[in-house]
Scaffold this motif. Structure first.
Motif, mmCIF file in Angstrom:
data_model
loop_
_atom_site.group_PDB
_atom_site.id
_atom_site.type_symbol
_atom_site.label_atom_id
_atom_site.label_comp_id
_atom_site.label_asym_id
_atom_site.label_seq_id
_atom_site.Cartn_x
_atom_site.Cartn_y
_atom_site.Cartn_z
ATOM 1 N N PHE A 37 -1.256 5.041 -2.220
ATOM 2 C CA PHE A 37 -0.539 3.863 -1.804
ATOM 3 C C PHE A 37 0.762 3.986 -1.986
ATOM 4 N N THR A 38 1.598 4.124 -0.753
ATOM 5 C CA THR A 38 3.028 4.224 -0.633
ATOM 6 C C THR A 38 3.679 2.952 -0.077
ATOM 7 N N VAL A 46 -3.554 8.491 2.864
ATOM 8 C CA VAL A 46 -2.483 7.819 2.691
ATOM 9 C C VAL A 46 -2.333 6.420 3.495
ATOM 10 N N VAL A 47 -2.124 5.471 2.697
ATOM 11 C CA VAL A 47 -1.911 4.249 3.117
ATOM 12 C C VAL A 47 -0.563 3.674 2.917
ATOM 13 N N THR A 95 2.038 -5.743 5.393
ATOM 14 C CA THR A 95 1.468 -4.975 6.618
ATOM 15 C C THR A 95 0.867 -3.749 6.295
ATOM 16 N N VAL A 96 -0.012 -2.932 6.909
ATOM 17 C CA VAL A 96 -0.238 -1.731 6.865
ATOM 18 C C VAL A 96 0.507 -0.988 8.035
ATOM 19 N N CYS A 97 1.672 -0.055 7.420
ATOM 20 C CA CYS A 97 2.501 0.546 8.397
ATOM 21 C C CYS A 97 1.755 1.960 9.045
ATOM 22 N N PHE A 98 0.821 2.521 8.278
ATOM 23 C CA PHE A 98 0.380 3.815 8.401
ATOM 24 C C PHE A 98 -0.864 3.807 7.653
ATOM 25 N N GLU A 99 -1.838 4.779 8.263
ATOM 26 C CA GLU A 99 -3.094 5.187 7.491
ATOM 27 C C GLU A 99 -3.529 6.319 8.146
ATOM 28 N N GLY A 100 -3.756 7.455 7.142
ATOM 29 C CA GLY A 100 -4.181 8.651 7.654
ATOM 30 C C GLY A 100 -3.777 9.772 6.621
ATOM 31 N N ASN A 136 -6.196 -5.570 6.988
ATOM 32 C CA ASN A 136 -7.627 -4.886 7.221
ATOM 33 C C ASN A 136 -7.525 -3.294 7.097
ATOM 34 N N ILE A 137 -8.305 -2.885 6.054
ATOM 35 C CA ILE A 137 -8.068 -1.319 5.746
ATOM 36 C C ILE A 137 -9.471 -0.805 5.330
ATOM 37 N N GLU A 138 -9.704 0.541 5.440
ATOM 38 C CA GLU A 138 -10.821 1.212 5.242
ATOM 39 C C GLU A 138 -10.549 2.423 4.379
ATOM 40 N N ILE A 139 -11.116 2.239 3.030
ATOM 41 C CA ILE A 139 -10.485 3.368 2.104
ATOM 42 C C ILE A 139 -11.620 4.291 2.027
#
Length: 796
Positions: A48-49, A446-447, A459-464, A37-40
């Motif tokens: 994306f890294t 950054v995602v 999985t998403v480890c970090f967003e910000g 789940n993500i909001e861009i």
């Protein structure tokens, strides 16, 4: 007309249409994604890294970009959709706020010999129109300047109905094309070296034909010795002119040999049809070796490699023909076009000028329009695709880039960053899959995906923000500010590889001694001549293992086990233990499930709608017949072995009942390049670019050679994986090998024993040796662009 003054000082409430400023992804499960789940944010630059194989491409390309493309395709009529690629809906619950996506990926431009940089970017089309309008003498329409159009003419009677009567009329037509008739627009002609086909001192009975498959008295050799066109006991050098023509060039002729109907034809057309018509990659090794030996490619003597006939070369503008224009470096061609002042073609000159200036701006001014498209590196191909988007007036579009900095020197990365920011500032959403910290640093958002690769990722480890990533504790965050230190002590070379007067492409008579027995790195800006020096002067052959950037081929039936040759020892081990044939343990041969033919799934074509793939009910996706799964090795059947990860399989085949040394060696190499998480039966089509590159490296490590030549092995590698690659290169050197690496990554440069720097610029501004020595000396002198960037990188 007077206007009433505004009385309300307060700004109106935002319009509801302005509230859609996010792309929302919920429940993405494509490939290894685990309900992401993500909001861009829209109209921002999002990077994306994550480690190679963590799910970046699955999220950006296979989910967001694929769904946007599918929805756009659905707006066309069913008739039009029938001609378009059919796309299945990605595995995702909700995708909201999508805009039109323009994908700029790393797929190589077609390797068709007729495709050039000019034809791939429409610059050639504009030049052809320009010469058809302004060229003196005038020779015809734009087709007259195209090397893909042959000149043809014809005449004959045409029958038609007119006024109730059948009328015959004589008609003639002429098409003036620009294709060179000798090489058919390819620029080179191929010749067969007859000394490699037969030994003319021997007779056919003595085995004169030396072509693979034509020796040892088989049907191919009997066809010639028993044809009756010549004496089989007579040495070929004593053949008459007619006998030699019948032997080498005779047209197909039906005849009976030993009571069997066969077709006889000359040796040369037979070899051309049976061997040379196939792609080199698809040939068996011994056939490929013969073809490399027997076929010589030379520049076409009639057109001198320009691909154009004499007529097209004779028409000139300011003493420049279209062949001269295409051979110019694009930065020079842009200046020449700028000097043309002709109001009658002003819009054409403006469009051509913009295209050529875009080449220069994007850092490809060193190319020429006649450069074959198949010779471009992955990074160059991606930037060529970017050219058509640079001057675009479109806004509110989502641009998706796949590692746009691949193949770029640190000096060029800054320029690429400026282009990405310019696209964003026009009001577009820019999504970038990237590993380089220089590009991650300019992101608005950054995602970070992970934490690991394959099943350990998704999985998403970090967003910000970038600052948040630095302190976020993820693998990317921890390695973000990693800087490799320059080596204090370097290894001593055991010998040298002398290169004298190298002039391939833009090289200007380079003389250099490449040290052996150490890690030597060749650097320089993109287009400075690195690959020309290394691949042009160190041919792959005896003792040299060359790993270039060419894409690995493979269908959805191919997997790491088949590609690396691992399946052969596994099949033999299963066959030996169970006393049956090895072919039973191949899903492409006798052991395949008859219902799905060993694919594991059944594809149902629904014409213009996306096809449906359903798991085969007979084999339950295992791809093998039920009877094959009754045979075991070490307590596992073949489908269970193919479901193992490389790490698991390495342990399984390393000891105990299933110990198979040949399989264990291949698995160890796969683990060494960091692919321990891949499953043996995973389709090649699901691997990321970095994974494919490392799979190729692992395969080539099996070859016996003293010199390894690697072309940008860090392509597609995460910062954490680069460390592992450096360890692998060290192990190769410590084992007595010589490693020569063409590379832009500063960590590899700092780790080198010896650096060879080419430049100072690209194209005709490059091709010279500007530095050779240790990394410490390069940093200390800062005499070249590479030296300045490396000094900044290591913080000295």
């Amino acid at each position: 007309m007077s206007m009433a003054p505004r009385t309300d000082p307060q700004s109106p409430a935002p319009h509801v249409a302005d509230s859609h400023d996010l792309i929302r992804v919920h429940g993405a499960r494509e490939n290894n994604l685990k309900d992401v789940n993500i909001e861009i944010p829209k109209r921002r630059l999002t990077v994306f890294t994550g480690v190679s194989g963590s799910g970046k491409s699955s999220l950006v390309f296979d989910t967001i970009a694929a769904e946007s493309q599918r929805l756009i395709n659905e707006t066309y009529s069913a008739f039009v959709q029938g001609f378009m690629p059919t796309l299945a809906r990605p595995e995702v619950d909700v995708l909201d706020g999508l805009t039109t996506v323009i994908t700029v990926d790393q797929q190589r431009l077609g390797a068709d010999p007729r495709s050039t940089v000019g034809t791939a970017t429409d610059a050639n089309a504009m030049l052809r129109i320009l010469f058809s309008r302004l060229g003196k003498p005038h020779i015809g329409s734009p087709k007259a300047f195209s090397f893909n159009v042959a000149s043809i003419s014809g005449a004959g009677a045409v029958t038609m109905e007119r006024g109730g009567q059948t009328v015959k009329e004589r008609r003639s037509f002429t098409i003036t094309g620009g294709m060179c008739p000798r090489c058919e627009g390819r620029g080179s002609v191929s010749d067969l070296d007859l000394t490699q086909l037969y030994d003319d001192s021997k007779s056919l009975s003595e085995g004169a034909i030396t072509v693979p498959g034509y020796t040892g008295g088989g049907w191919n050799s009997r066809l010639y010795s028993e044809s009756g066109f010549f004496d089989p006991d007579k040495p070929i050098r004593k053949f008459t002119k007619k006998e030699l023509h019948d032997f080498l060039h005779r047209e197909p002729t039906r005849m009976k040999i030993a009571g069997i109907n066969m077709t006889y034809e000359g040796l040369i057309p037979r070899i051309q049809r049976s061997m040379l018509a196939k792609e080199r990659e698809g040939m068996q090794p011994h056939i490929r070796e013969f073809v490399d030996r027997a076929v010589t490619f030379t520049t076409c003597p009639e057109c001198d490699g320009t691909r154009l006939n004499e007529g097209a070369r004779s028409s000139k503008i300011k003493r420049i023909s279209i062949a001269d224009a295409c051979a110019m470096q694009i930065s020079d061609l842009a200046e020449w076009v700028r000097g043309l002042d002709e109001p009658s073609v002003a819009p054409l000159l403006t469009a051509l000028q913009q295209t050529l200036d875009s080449f220069v701006e994007i850092g490809l001014g060193y190319l020429s329009l006649d450069r074959p498209a198949g010779t471009l590196s992955g990074g160059e191909a991606q930037r060529v695709k970017m050219i058509r988007h640079l001057g675009s007036s479109l806004t509110d579009v989502t641009y998706v880039f796949d590692e746009p900095t691949i193949g770029l020197h640190p000096h060029d990365i800054q320029r690429m960053n400026d282009l990405l920011l310019r696209l964003r500032d026009k009001g577009n959403t820019v999504l970038v899959v990237e590993h380089k910290p220089e590009t991650i640093a300019i992101a608005d958002h950054v995602v970070d995906l992970g934490p690991g690769a394959g099943t350990a990722g998704g999985t998403v480890c970090f967003e910000g923000t970038v600052e948040g990533l630095r302190t976020g504790g993820t693998i990317t965050g921890r390695h973000f500010d990693d800087r490799a230190a320059v080596k204090k002590t370097v290894r001593k070379p055991t010998g040298t590889l002398e290169i004298r007067g190298a002039r391939t492409h833009n090289l200007q008579g380079v003389d250099v001694d490449i040290p052996l027995g150490v890690l030597a790195v060749v650097t320089g800006v993109a287009g400075s001549g690195k690959s020309s020096l290394v691949h042009g002067s160190i041919p792959a052959g005896e003792g040299v293992v060359s790993v270039d950037q060419a894409a690995i081929r493979g269908s959805r039936r191919s997997n790491p086990a088949t590609y690396t040759g691992l399946l052969d020892p596994i099949r033999k081990a299963f066959a030996k233990v169970n006393g049956v044939k090895p072919a039973l343990f191949s899903a492409n041969s006798e052991g395949a499930c008859p219902t799905c033919n060993g694919a594991g799934v059944i594809y149902t074509d629904l014409a213009m709608m996306a096809g449906v793939a359903t798991t085969c009910e007979e084999c339950e996706g295992k791809r093998f017949q039920a009877s094959v799964l009754d045979y075991h090795l070490g307590g596992r059947d073949i489908s269970e072995v193919l479901a193992m990860s490389v790490t698991e399989a390495e342990e399984f085949f390393g000891a105990g009942e299933a110990a198979t040394p040949a399989a264990h060696r291949i698995l160890t190499r796969l683990a060494d390049v960091g692919l321990g998480y891949l499953t043996l039966g995973q389709p090649l089509t699901t691997l990321s670019g970095g994974e494919r590159q490392r799979l190729k490296l692992a395969t080539h490590m099996a070859e016996k050679g003293g010199v390894y030549v690697l072309d940008e092995p860090t392509a597609g590698l995460h910062l954490a994986d680069v460390e592992q690659l450096l360890g692998l290169l060290d192990r190769l050197v410590d084992a007595g090998k010589s490693v020569i690496v063409v590379e832009h990554h500063q960590a590899v440069m700092a780790h080198a024993d010896w650096i060879i720097d080419l430049g100072p610029g690209a194209g005709h501004d490059g091709g010279r040796l500007v530095f050779e020595g240790t990394p410490a000396d390069l940093v200390a002198s800062r005499s070249t662009l590479t030296g300045k960037h490396l000094a900044t990188y290591v913080g000295s």
